[in-house]
Design a protein around this motif. Sequence first.
Motif, PDB file in Angstrom:
ATOM      1  N   GLY A 133       0.896  -1.316   0.186  1.00 51.22           N
ATOM      2  CA  GLY A 133       0.032  -0.453   0.273  1.00 51.22           C
ATOM      3  C   GLY A 133       0.725   1.496  -0.035  1.00 51.22           C
ATOM      4  N   MET A 136       2.251   1.736  -3.118  1.00 47.80           N
ATOM      5  CA  MET A 136       1.054   2.099  -4.729  1.00 47.80           C
ATOM      6  C   MET A 136       0.991   3.506  -4.510  1.00 47.80           C
ATOM      7  SD  MET A 136      -2.169  -0.962  -4.937  1.00 47.80           S
ATOM      8  CE  MET A 136      -2.054  -1.889  -3.033  1.00 47.80           C
ATOM      9  N   GLN A 137       0.591   4.134  -3.242  1.00 46.87           N
ATOM     10  CA  GLN A 137       0.288   5.846  -2.660  1.00 46.87           C
ATOM     11  C   GLN A 137       2.127   6.239  -3.401  1.00 46.87           C
ATOM     12  OE1 GLN A 137      -2.267   6.863  -0.947  1.00 46.87           O
ATOM     13  NE2 GLN A 137      -1.702   8.365  -2.061  1.00 46.87           N
ATOM     14  N   ILE A 149      -6.171   5.001  -2.578  1.00 45.06           N
ATOM     15  CA  ILE A 149      -5.999   3.425  -2.257  1.00 45.06           C
ATOM     16  C   ILE A 149      -6.830   3.278  -0.959  1.00 45.06           C
ATOM     17  CG2 ILE A 149      -3.918   2.478  -1.881  1.00 45.06           C
ATOM     18  CD1 ILE A 149      -3.849   3.316  -4.383  1.00 45.06           C
TER      19      ILE A 149
END
Length: 157
Positions: A133, A136-137, A149
């Motif tokens: 995560g 992804m951010q 997200i």
Amino acid sequence: AGFVLRGKEAESPTNELQCLSQVPVAQASLVPTKEMPKEIRRLYPGAKDSSQLLEALVLDVTGTTRHTAYLEHGQLKPFVLDRREAGIDVCAGCWSMIGNARLRFLVTHLRQLDQCNVPGDILEAGVWKGGSGMVMQAVEMATKGDRAIHLCDSFEG
């Protein structure tokens, strides 16, 4: 019937899918490092561009940078790069257990989604400590994407 993305009806995802199949990842643009949040830049001061910064983050959340040991049958074992690349060990004290190769896969394909203007948010189900995560951010920040997200976990194993 149309597709509903973020509450908006789209005629068809055809254009986005064609784009995804035709756009090389190398063309997916990233913002200059100086436009990344200072908190991330401070962690990786040696990164010359956003691509290097994302790679540094990948290696950091998997413990590759620090050569962090892994657990096997309750015992610490020495760092082995091939195991970490493939995500076949559980790194002691790391933020992700999916390995460098899978995190790079996320970076690559999120960049493509943003380059092709594919709308929609991202949901990860089962996040362990949230390392993917975080990556992804960071990709969303690096591509100036606007996806939210969402990280979900039962926290029950």
